[in-house]
Enzyme design. Sequence first.
Site, mmCIF file in Angstrom:
data_model
loop_
_atom_site.group_PDB
_atom_site.id
_atom_site.type_symbol
_atom_site.label_atom_id
_atom_site.label_comp_id
_atom_site.label_asym_id
_atom_site.label_seq_id
_atom_site.Cartn_x
_atom_site.Cartn_y
_atom_site.Cartn_z
ATOM 1 N N ASN A 10 0.869 -1.176 0.000
ATOM 2 C CA ASN A 10 0.000 0.000 0.000
ATOM 3 C C ASN A 10 0.900 1.217 0.000
ATOM 4 O O ASN A 10 1.504 1.541 1.016
ATOM 5 C CB ASN A 10 -0.896 -0.026 1.248
ATOM 6 C CG ASN A 10 -1.716 1.245 1.393
ATOM 7 O OD1 ASN A 10 -1.755 2.077 0.486
ATOM 8 N ND2 ASN A 10 -2.362 1.402 2.535
ATOM 9 N N LYS A 12 0.159 4.271 -0.215
ATOM 10 C CA LYS A 12 -0.455 5.454 0.414
ATOM 11 C C LYS A 12 -0.236 6.685 -0.481
ATOM 12 O O LYS A 12 -0.263 6.548 -1.705
ATOM 13 C CB LYS A 12 0.087 5.639 1.840
ATOM 14 C CG LYS A 12 -0.086 4.345 2.666
ATOM 15 C CD LYS A 12 0.162 4.510 4.134
ATOM 16 C CE LYS A 12 -0.050 3.172 4.832
ATOM 17 N NZ LYS A 12 0.124 3.270 6.279
ATOM 18 N N HIS A 96 -9.378 1.232 4.946
ATOM 19 C CA HIS A 96 -8.100 1.398 5.640
ATOM 20 C C HIS A 96 -8.293 2.332 6.837
ATOM 21 O O HIS A 96 -9.069 3.286 6.772
ATOM 22 C CB HIS A 96 -7.047 1.973 4.682
ATOM 23 C CG HIS A 96 -5.666 1.916 5.251
ATOM 24 N ND1 HIS A 96 -5.216 2.847 6.158
ATOM 25 C CD2 HIS A 96 -4.677 1.021 5.088
ATOM 26 C CE1 HIS A 96 -3.981 2.517 6.521
ATOM 27 N NE2 HIS A 96 -3.624 1.416 5.888
ATOM 28 N N GLU A 98 -6.617 4.704 7.944
ATOM 29 C CA GLU A 98 -6.391 6.134 7.681
ATOM 30 C C GLU A 98 -7.628 6.770 7.057
ATOM 31 O O GLU A 98 -7.920 7.941 7.303
ATOM 32 C CB GLU A 98 -5.143 6.298 6.792
ATOM 33 C CG GLU A 98 -3.882 6.047 7.607
ATOM 34 C CD GLU A 98 -2.749 5.417 6.827
ATOM 35 O OE1 GLU A 98 -2.742 5.461 5.587
ATOM 36 O OE2 GLU A 98 -1.835 4.860 7.491
ATOM 37 N N GLU A 168 -5.171 -4.831 10.601
ATOM 38 C CA GLU A 168 -4.135 -3.821 10.806
ATOM 39 C C GLU A 168 -4.406 -3.091 12.125
ATOM 40 O O GLU A 168 -5.183 -2.127 12.148
ATOM 41 C CB GLU A 168 -4.136 -2.806 9.652
ATOM 42 C CG GLU A 168 -3.809 -3.402 8.308
ATOM 43 C CD GLU A 168 -3.248 -2.356 7.349
ATOM 44 O OE1 GLU A 168 -2.180 -2.609 6.783
ATOM 45 O OE2 GLU A 168 -3.848 -1.278 7.196
ATOM 46 N N GLY A 174 2.917 2.310 10.872
ATOM 47 C CA GLY A 174 3.870 3.403 10.741
ATOM 48 C C GLY A 174 4.612 3.731 12.025
ATOM 49 O O GLY A 174 5.275 4.767 12.110
ATOM 50 N N SER A 214 3.734 -2.104 10.290
ATOM 51 C CA SER A 214 5.191 -2.194 10.477
ATOM 52 C C SER A 214 5.765 -3.566 10.092
ATOM 53 O O SER A 214 6.669 -4.062 10.751
ATOM 54 C CB SER A 214 5.578 -1.827 11.914
ATOM 55 O OG SER A 214 5.200 -0.491 12.200
#
Length: 250
Positions: A10, A12, A96, A98, A168, A174, A214
Amino acid sequence: MKRRPIMAGNWKMHMLVAEAEALVKGLVAGLDGTEDVDVVVAPPFPSLHPVGRLLDGTPIALAAQNMHWEASGAYTGEVSAAMLLDVGCRHVIIGHSERRQYFGETDETVNRKVKAALAAGLDPIVCVGEVLEERKSGRTWEVVGRQTRKGLEGVSAEDAKRLVLAYEPVWAIGTGETATPEQAQEVHGRIRGLIGELFDDGIAQGLRIQYGGSVKPDNVRGLMDQPDVDGALVGGAALKAESFLGIVKF
Ligand code: 13P
């Protein structure tokens, strides 16, 4: 039953077109020995078409990072499933964290998008995962179970066979703080159990569940050793051919 691993990058909001093309050329060049793994890349929208052309005839599949549930219309700034198929997408990432955190994505919009993607012929990668406070207060499964149940509401058993789920944990994204293989396995096992309840055991056993948060070349092996971890959804480490290939070749 052995499920075929699926490793997805991904990207992003990273990579201009020329950078995206260079990365994907590096991936294609280094793919040898990965015949037993499905490899997916999810560039930003402007790079989908040029990257899709480069992937034509290669084993790497193209994914988008989001889509709208309507087929067409006055929806400024949105992109439809047909548009994604048109530029070569096979998959679309939906829900996702985010998008849930920053762009108002809810279980309901995730569900609409999942159903629209399946109906149009895209295979969705549906993301679920708890934030740190939810884990700390012992509500991980309450959240992940709800996201999974509501996200997949109304999906037929036939269509469910085309789903990929991605667990996730938001606190691992991250941050460099990967979930331990045991933490991932616990949630993956429960997701698989729920899929068995919602559909049937055959579908649950065939469903691939990725871990994301991660993932790096040096921690992927321990995660993939878990019985219910079938792949990875990779952010930062997918932006360099060498590190993503290191994950694909776990
Ligand atoms: P990182 O691998 O950068 O933690 O991102 C994970 C992710 O969000 C993939 O969708």
